[in-house]
Design a protein around this motif. Structure first.
Motif, PDB file in Angstrom:
ATOM      1  N   PHE A 135      -2.215 -11.273  29.041  1.00 56.76           N
ATOM      2  CA  PHE A 135      -3.472 -11.348  29.779  1.00 56.76           C
ATOM      3  C   PHE A 135      -3.157 -11.398  31.266  1.00 56.76           C
ATOM      4  O   PHE A 135      -2.283 -12.150  31.700  1.00 56.76           O
ATOM      5  CB  PHE A 135      -4.252 -12.587  29.329  1.00 56.76           C
TER       6      PHE A 135
ATOM      7  N   LYS B  46      -8.083 -13.554  24.640  1.00 56.70           N
ATOM      8  CA  LYS B  46      -8.721 -12.886  25.768  1.00 56.70           C
ATOM      9  C   LYS B  46      -8.215 -11.461  25.912  1.00 56.70           C
ATOM     10  O   LYS B  46      -8.972 -10.536  26.197  1.00 56.70           O
ATOM     11  CB  LYS B  46      -8.475 -13.669  27.060  1.00 56.70           C
ATOM     12  N   SER B  47      -6.929 -11.253  25.702  1.00 55.95           N
ATOM     13  CA  SER B  47      -6.350  -9.918  25.771  1.00 55.95           C
ATOM     14  C   SER B  47      -6.891  -9.042  24.639  1.00 55.95           C
ATOM     15  O   SER B  47      -7.162  -7.858  24.822  1.00 55.95           O
ATOM     16  CB  SER B  47      -4.832 -10.012  25.709  1.00 55.95           C
TER      17      SER B  47
ATOM     18  N   THR C  31      -4.797 -17.034  25.591  1.00 56.38           N
ATOM     19  CA  THR C  31      -4.645 -15.825  26.397  1.00 56.38           C
ATOM     20  C   THR C  31      -4.533 -14.590  25.512  1.00 56.38           C
ATOM     21  O   THR C  31      -4.964 -13.508  25.904  1.00 56.38           O
ATOM     22  CB  THR C  31      -3.406 -15.916  27.304  1.00 56.38           C
TER      23      THR C  31
ATOM     24  N   ARG D 104      -9.836  -9.317  23.184  1.00 54.12           N
ATOM     25  CA  ARG D 104     -11.219  -8.966  23.512  1.00 54.12           C
ATOM     26  C   ARG D 104     -11.279  -7.800  24.487  1.00 54.12           C
ATOM     27  O   ARG D 104     -12.234  -7.034  24.479  1.00 54.12           O
ATOM     28  CB  ARG D 104     -11.960 -10.164  24.081  1.00 54.12           C
TER      29      ARG D 104
END
Length: 156
Positions: free
Chosen positions: A69, A38-39, A35, A41
């Motif tokens: 995230f 993803k955060s 996570t 990115r």
């Protein structure tokens, strides 16, 4: 498929450039959860207050804020948790020797995506005195004035 070697900047530490003389730069990886990646990115990262220490033969970054995230629910972790930096033992040993000298520290300068990996650029830094900061500001102002004068003379 060839990997994209271009780097996409996620976070920049302008405060480090203002407060320290940055002498040696080093690129390293960082151990993250899914996570957090993803955060990252999505660009939700801050390294303004972050610093690096070497603990028990490992380089660790502290106070690096990665926002949780939004769809991560139970998999999100503490945004300010210490994160391990991925360096070779020889690099860590050299850095710890240089840090043991008076006045040196390690600061993160940039966080970016290189291909599909999140990388952190750290720098060996020496603290600036107040008069050093003032001299840098004065030099930047002089440079800005010269550029402005040159731009005006081109228009005439």
């Amino acid at each position: 498929m060839a990997k994209d070697s271009g780097k996409k900047l996620i976070a920049n530490n302008k405060k480090a450039r203002h407060d320290y003389f940055l002498e040696e730069y080093l690129e390293c990886g960082i151990a993250l959860t899914g996570t957090e990646v993803k955060s990252m990115r999505a660009g939700k990262c801050s390294v303004k207050e972050a610093f690096v220490r070497i603990d028990n033969g490992e380089a660790v970054i502290y106070q690096m804020h990665i926002s949780p995230f939004e769809q991560g629910n139970i998999f999100n972790v503490d945004p300010l948790r210490p994160r391990k930096l991925l360096l070779h033992k020889d690099e860590i040993r050299k850095l710890s020797q240089k840090i043991s000298e008076q006045g040196y520290t390690l600061v993160p300068v940039e966080v970016y995506l290189k291909g599909s990996h999140v990388k952190v650029e750290i720098a060996l830094a020496r603290g600036k005195k107040l008069y050093d900061k003032r001299a840098d500001i004065a030099a930047r102002d002089r440079q800005r004035e010269a550029a402005r004068d040159y731009k005006v003379s081109l228009k005439v």
